[in-house]
Design a protein around this motif. Structure first.
Motif, PDB file in Angstrom:
ATOM      1  N   HIS A   1      71.582 -12.780  32.519  1.00 36.24           N
ATOM      2  CA  HIS A   1      70.478 -13.362  31.752  1.00 36.24           C
ATOM      3  C   HIS A   1      69.433 -14.051  32.631  1.00 36.24           C
ATOM      4  N   LEU A   2      69.581 -13.924  33.929  1.00 36.92           N
ATOM      5  CA  LEU A   2      68.605 -14.549  34.829  1.00 36.92           C
ATOM      6  C   LEU A   2      67.239 -13.885  34.709  1.00 36.92           C
ATOM      7  N   LYS A   3      66.183 -14.673  34.932  1.00 29.02           N
ATOM      8  CA  LYS A   3      64.822 -14.130  34.995  1.00 29.02           C
ATOM      9  C   LYS A   3      64.454 -13.952  36.463  1.00 29.02           C
ATOM     10  N   PHE A   4      63.772 -12.845  36.743  1.00 28.69           N
ATOM     11  CA  PHE A   4      63.504 -12.489  38.132  1.00 28.69           C
ATOM     12  C   PHE A   4      62.026 -12.647  38.501  1.00 28.69           C
ATOM     13  N   CYS A   5      61.805 -13.201  39.693  1.00 21.50           N
ATOM     14  CA  CYS A   5      60.448 -13.334  40.219  1.00 21.50           C
ATOM     15  C   CYS A   5      60.191 -12.314  41.324  1.00 21.50           C
ATOM     16  N   GLY A   6      61.178 -11.539  41.676  1.00 23.71           N
ATOM     17  CA  GLY A   6      61.038 -10.478  42.670  1.00 23.71           C
ATOM     18  C   GLY A   6      61.773  -9.245  42.192  1.00 23.71           C
TER      19      GLY A   6
ATOM     20  N   ASN B   1      57.383 -17.074  37.742  1.00 25.25           N
ATOM     21  CA  ASN B   1      56.368 -16.040  37.601  1.00 25.25           C
ATOM     22  C   ASN B   1      56.356 -15.561  36.157  1.00 25.25           C
ATOM     23  N   SER B   2      55.194 -15.486  35.581  1.00 26.28           N
ATOM     24  CA  SER B   2      55.086 -15.114  34.172  1.00 26.28           C
ATOM     25  C   SER B   2      55.259 -13.620  33.949  1.00 26.28           C
ATOM     26  N   THR B   3      55.162 -12.823  35.017  1.00 22.48           N
ATOM     27  CA  THR B   3      55.300 -11.376  34.895  1.00 22.48           C
ATOM     28  C   THR B   3      56.763 -11.007  34.726  1.00 22.48           C
ATOM     29  N   GLU B   4      57.065 -10.285  33.669  1.00 22.70           N
ATOM     30  CA  GLU B   4      58.447  -9.888  33.415  1.00 22.70           C
ATOM     31  C   GLU B   4      58.812  -8.692  34.291  1.00 22.70           C
ATOM     32  N   VAL B   5      59.916  -8.799  35.003  1.00 25.34           N
ATOM     33  CA  VAL B   5      60.388  -7.717  35.867  1.00 25.34           C
ATOM     34  C   VAL B   5      61.186  -6.738  35.018  1.00 25.34           C
ATOM     35  N   LEU B   6      60.746  -5.488  34.993  1.00 25.68           N
ATOM     36  CA  LEU B   6      61.395  -4.456  34.185  1.00 25.68           C
ATOM     37  C   LEU B   6      62.179  -3.459  35.023  1.00 25.68           C
ATOM     38  N   SER B   7      61.948  -3.471  36.339  1.00 28.17           N
ATOM     39  CA  SER B   7      62.646  -2.522  37.214  1.00 28.17           C
ATOM     40  C   SER B   7      62.750  -3.094  38.619  1.00 28.17           C
TER      41      SER B   7
ATOM     42  N   THR C   1      65.302   1.122  36.584  1.00 25.84           N
ATOM     43  CA  THR C   1      65.153   0.132  35.518  1.00 25.84           C
ATOM     44  C   THR C   1      66.287  -0.896  35.586  1.00 25.84           C
ATOM     45  N   LEU C   2      66.023  -2.089  35.070  1.00 22.07           N
ATOM     46  CA  LEU C   2      67.006  -3.168  35.115  1.00 22.07           C
ATOM     47  C   LEU C   2      68.346  -2.790  34.479  1.00 22.07           C
ATOM     48  N   PRO C   3      68.343  -2.186  33.268  1.00 24.76           N
ATOM     49  CA  PRO C   3      69.648  -1.838  32.672  1.00 24.76           C
ATOM     50  C   PRO C   3      70.460  -0.881  33.538  1.00 24.76           C
TER      51      PRO C   3
ATOM     52  N   ILE D   1      64.609  -4.577  46.300  1.00 28.43           N
ATOM     53  CA  ILE D   1      65.950  -4.587  46.882  1.00 28.43           C
ATOM     54  C   ILE D   1      65.932  -3.698  48.114  1.00 28.43           C
ATOM     55  N   ASP D   2      66.236  -4.281  49.270  1.00 28.66           N
ATOM     56  CA  ASP D   2      66.181  -3.523  50.519  1.00 28.66           C
ATOM     57  C   ASP D   2      67.481  -2.737  50.716  1.00 28.66           C
ATOM     58  N   LYS D   3      67.756  -1.859  49.744  1.00 31.64           N
ATOM     59  CA  LYS D   3      68.976  -1.052  49.757  1.00 31.64           C
ATOM     60  C   LYS D   3      68.657   0.369  49.308  1.00 31.64           C
ATOM     61  N   LEU D   4      69.645   1.258  49.480  1.00 29.76           N
ATOM     62  CA  LEU D   4      69.507   2.642  49.025  1.00 29.76           C
ATOM     63  C   LEU D   4      69.948   2.807  47.581  1.00 29.76           C
ATOM     64  N   PHE D   5      70.646   1.805  47.068  1.00 31.73           N
ATOM     65  CA  PHE D   5      71.109   1.837  45.672  1.00 31.73           C
ATOM     66  C   PHE D   5      71.268   0.401  45.208  1.00 31.73           C
TER      67      PHE D   5
END
Length: 310
Positions: A163-168, A3-9, A91-93, A171-175
């Motif tokens: 360093h993985l790139k994410f297509c999704g 997926n070309s869309t960058e996941v930021l969060s 956010t990812l970080p 996260i089905d979690k509370l944290f």
């Protein structure tokens, strides 16, 4: 194809629409979080202030108590803030930071119990050499190892997936759970090394410390079978809180693993959320209660500080 869309969060989807119940949940979480912090900090403070408790066993116990505060502080404040969020985004970080810290905390829990099991092994199996073996330098080295070993383990494991790139991003979690499988499933593509990283991390985090714990208690059991009733009773008294903590930890891990092994259709969202949180609900409260009310010296010190001070 990636997926070309960058996941930021990441989106924490387990909250759903809780409506006005968010005020009730917020109050319950806040009360439980404060109770955990107060109880663990109280036992740490008693050990710090009472010089009679400045022994290896109680110093190593402080690692476990401090880690309970550390683990709950990583999760509970985030959950309380997410109660009033409309998007439940992280956010990812920040998500990776929470994952790394939770992973480190889980490893510290096992390492602390392993260190305490070794201490009991020396005290029961080698009582005449206890002060020589468990000297100040040895205790300091064990304490550093309890915190550094998990940190190095976590940094190595997460360096393989950070360093993985994410297509999704859901996260089905509370944290942001520290289970690496969650992140790997969201990645666009993963290598065989990435897939093995979770198993390697679990082995280093759980199997190695547990093996040390098992060997220590097997040797303690062997000695207790050939000793007097009084010595046996003393060994049981000092080892019971550790065995209960370890049992609670493994029960929580079994419940936690149920969340990953069961079909999503068979478990409701509320049950799934409970499974995820179970270890962080009872274990941080169980630890100070077991050690504060079952170890005679700590119990006496607590009574002195609470009732005998003028």
């Amino acid at each position: 194809m990636e997926n070309s869309t960058e996941v930021l969060s990441f989106v924490l989807a387990a909250y759903g629409n809780i409506g006005e119940l968010k005020y009730l949940y917020f109050s319950m979480i806040l009360l439980w979080y404060l109770s955990i912090c107060v109880n663990n900090a109280a036992v740490i403070m008693v050990i710090f202030l009472d010089k009679r408790l400045h022994e290896p066993m109680y110093i190593l116990l402080c690692n476990l108590l401090a880690n309970e505060i550390f683990a709950t502080t990583l999760v509970y404040p985030l959950m309380m803030s997410q109660m009033f969020s409309d998007t439940h985004e992280v956010t990812l970080p920040w998500c990776f930071l929470q994952m790394c810290c939770l992973s480190t905390s889980a490893s510290i829990e096992f390492c602390s119990l392993a260190a305490m099991a070794y201490d009991r092994y020396v005290a029961i199996c080698c009582p005449l050499h206890y002060n020589v073996i468990m000297n100040t330098r040895r205790v300091c080295s064990i304490t550093v190892l309890v915190w550094m070993y998990p940190y190095i383990n976590t940094m190595f494991s997460f360096s393989l997936i950070v360093h993985l790139k994410f297509c999704g991003n859901v996260i089905d979690k509370l944290f942001c759970d520290h289970h690496l499988t969650i992140i790997i499933k969201l990645a666009c593509s993963v290598s065989a090394l990435n897939k093995l990283s979770d198993l390697l991390h679990a082995f280093v985090t759980i199997v190695i410390p547990f093996s040390l714990i098992l060997v220590s208690y097997m040797k303690i059991l062997a000695v207790c079978l050939n000793t007097s009733e009084e010595s046996r009773q003393k060994a049981v008294t000092t080892c019971t809180p550790q065995i209960v903590s370890l049992s609670g930890l493994f029960i929580g891990l079994i419940v936690y693993s149920t969340d990953f092994s069961s079909d999503a259709a068979l478990i409701s969202d509320r049950e799934r959320s409970f499974f995820t949180l179970s270890l962080l609900i009872y274990q941080p409260m169980l630890t100070p209660i077991m050690y504060g009310f079952n170890l005679p010296k700590i119990k006496q010190s607590l009574k002195r500080f609470l009732f005998d001070r003028k």
